[in-house]
Scaffold this motif. Structure first.
Motif, PDB file in Angstrom:
ATOM      1  N   ILE A  39       0.782  -1.188  -0.100  1.00 29.99           N
ATOM      2  CA  ILE A  39       0.066  -0.047   0.213  1.00 29.99           C
ATOM      3  C   ILE A  39       0.979   1.200  -0.060  1.00 29.99           C
ATOM      4  O   ILE A  39       1.946   1.386   0.563  1.00 29.99           O
ATOM      5  N   ARG A  40       0.436   2.298  -0.700  1.00 35.78           N
ATOM      6  CA  ARG A  40       0.899   3.605  -0.765  1.00 35.78           C
ATOM      7  C   ARG A  40       0.085   4.689  -0.720  1.00 35.78           C
ATOM      8  O   ARG A  40      -0.987   4.561  -1.517  1.00 35.78           O
ATOM      9  N   GLY A  41       0.198   5.618   0.104  1.00 39.37           N
ATOM     10  CA  GLY A  41      -0.656   6.848   0.105  1.00 39.37           C
ATOM     11  C   GLY A  41      -0.513   7.558   1.420  1.00 39.37           C
ATOM     12  O   GLY A  41       0.737   7.779   1.722  1.00 39.37           O
ATOM     13  N   GLU A  42      -1.371   8.380   1.965  1.00 37.13           N
ATOM     14  CA  GLU A  42      -1.366   9.165   3.224  1.00 37.13           C
ATOM     15  C   GLU A  42      -1.791   8.676   4.150  1.00 37.13           C
ATOM     16  O   GLU A  42      -3.036   7.978   4.137  1.00 37.13           O
ATOM     17  N   GLU A  43      -1.417   9.374   5.318  1.00 35.34           N
ATOM     18  CA  GLU A  43      -1.868   8.726   6.429  1.00 35.34           C
ATOM     19  C   GLU A  43      -2.088   9.844   7.720  1.00 35.34           C
ATOM     20  O   GLU A  43      -1.201  10.827   7.611  1.00 35.34           O
ATOM     21  N   TYR A  44      -2.870   9.850   8.565  1.00 33.69           N
ATOM     22  CA  TYR A  44      -3.101  11.180   9.550  1.00 33.69           C
ATOM     23  C   TYR A  44      -3.562  10.011  10.800  1.00 33.69           C
ATOM     24  O   TYR A  44      -4.214   9.084  10.717  1.00 33.69           O
ATOM     25  N   ALA A  45      -3.100  10.817  11.835  1.00 34.52           N
ATOM     26  CA  ALA A  45      -3.213  10.144  13.261  1.00 34.52           C
ATOM     27  C   ALA A  45      -3.353  11.286  14.183  1.00 34.52           C
ATOM     28  O   ALA A  45      -2.879  12.224  14.084  1.00 34.52           O
ATOM     29  N   ASN A  46      -4.370  11.116  15.072  1.00 36.31           N
ATOM     30  CA  ASN A  46      -4.506  11.848  16.197  1.00 36.31           C
ATOM     31  C   ASN A  46      -4.566  11.114  17.576  1.00 36.31           C
ATOM     32  O   ASN A  46      -5.291  10.103  17.417  1.00 36.31           O
ATOM     33  N   CYS A  47      -3.690  11.466  18.274  1.00 37.42           N
ATOM     34  CA  CYS A  47      -3.773  10.599  19.573  1.00 37.42           C
ATOM     35  C   CYS A  47      -4.030  11.666  20.730  1.00 37.42           C
ATOM     36  O   CYS A  47      -3.960  13.101  20.789  1.00 37.42           O
ATOM     37  N   ASN A  48      -4.119  11.037  22.153  1.00 35.50           N
ATOM     38  CA  ASN A  48      -4.538  11.868  23.369  1.00 35.50           C
ATOM     39  C   ASN A  48      -3.196  12.510  23.877  1.00 35.50           C
ATOM     40  O   ASN A  48      -3.212  13.488  24.732  1.00 35.50           O
ATOM     41  N   CYS A  49      -1.885  12.290  23.227  1.00 35.63           N
ATOM     42  CA  CYS A  49      -0.658  12.885  23.793  1.00 35.63           C
ATOM     43  C   CYS A  49      -0.662  14.383  23.421  1.00 35.63           C
ATOM     44  O   CYS A  49      -1.356  14.973  22.576  1.00 35.63           O
ATOM     45  N   SER A  50       0.375  14.954  24.171  1.00 34.28           N
ATOM     46  CA  SER A  50       0.659  16.304  23.856  1.00 34.28           C
ATOM     47  C   SER A  50       1.469  16.486  22.456  1.00 34.28           C
ATOM     48  O   SER A  50       1.772  15.425  21.852  1.00 34.28           O
ATOM     49  N   TRP A  51       1.302  17.564  21.852  1.00 33.63           N
ATOM     50  CA  TRP A  51       2.150  17.639  20.468  1.00 33.63           C
ATOM     51  C   TRP A  51       3.545  17.091  20.592  1.00 33.63           C
ATOM     52  O   TRP A  51       4.329  17.130  21.658  1.00 33.63           O
ATOM     53  N   GLY A  52       3.769  16.377  19.396  1.00 34.55           N
ATOM     54  CA  GLY A  52       5.394  15.786  19.464  1.00 34.55           C
ATOM     55  C   GLY A  52       5.210  14.284  19.975  1.00 34.55           C
ATOM     56  O   GLY A  52       5.865  13.336  19.450  1.00 34.55           O
ATOM     57  N   CYS A  53       4.256  13.916  21.007  1.00 32.95           N
ATOM     58  CA  CYS A  53       3.805  12.655  21.586  1.00 32.95           C
ATOM     59  C   CYS A  53       5.391  11.870  22.000  1.00 32.95           C
ATOM     60  O   CYS A  53       6.216  11.413  21.166  1.00 32.95           O
TER      61      CYS A  53
END
Length: 210
Positions: free
Chosen positions: A7-21
């Protein structure tokens, strides 16, 4: 490995950590537990002879403590446009099946799960611009997530920073940003102004393609 996929494409993630994780650097999570949404678009892909071009997917995650401690819950959501063969192909990839041990984030995350919820099939409206650090995810009334750049507290302009993991199991470069998410599926999320990640995703059954 009998199955061959890419697979080749784009990915986005959002988690509950502060910026930078801090998890990106092997440090404890910001709040001592992890919950996240990850969504992606397959610009080009295949699973054996099954084409996956143009399909979207999402994963919801929740761990009561650190990811490495396990006992997590996971739910995959797959583009309802996928036919039966495509659905099964994406399900296997997202759950780390048909994959060499430990070489993708899909495999690693799934290995920490005590509960894998039933896969959902739904319309996924998705846009990701890695360079601009923007993303919009709308999955019916199940998931809504918006990603954007971090805004400088000094001059109000979009700030740019990235993480480079040359030997990582998910990406080589990831742009850092801000995310907000509400999810009301098998896993419920309410994330506000927390870690956002935007990256190209290019991998196969043997890991990240470099």
């Amino acid at each position: 490995m009998s199955d061959r996929w890419m697979i080749r494409g784009e990915e986005y993630a959002n988690c509950n950590c502060s910026w930078g994780c801090p998890c990106q650097f092997g440090a404890p999570s910001t709040h001592g537990h992890c919950e996240a949404v990850v969504a992606g678009h397959v610009a080009e892909g295949n699973f054996n002879d099954t084409k996956l071009d143009g399909l979207n997917w999402a994963l919801l995650f929740q761990w009561p403590g650190e990811i490495a401690d396990g006992n997590g819950t996971e739910q995959a959501i797959i583009d309802e446009r996928a036919d039966p063969a495509q659905r099964e192909a994406l399900r296997k990839i997202l759950h780390g099946e048909s994959t060499t041990s430990g070489v993708t984030h899909f495999f690693v995350y799934n290995s920490t799960m005590s509960t894998v919820l039933e896969t959902l099939y739904a319309p996924i409206e998705l846009s990701i611009n890695v360079d601009d650090r923007t993303a919009n995810v709308q999955i019916g009334d199940l998931v809504e997530s918006v990603g954007g750049p971090i805004i400088s507290a000094f001059d109000g302009s979009p700030a740019r920073s990235r993480i480079h993991l040359p030997n990582g199991f998910e990406y080589i470069y990831a742009e850092m940003g801000n995310g907000n998410t509400k999810a009301r599926a098998g896993i419920e999320l309410d994330l506000k102004d927390s870690y956002g990640q935007f990256n190209l995703l290019h991998m196969n059954q043997d890991g990240v393609i470099r």
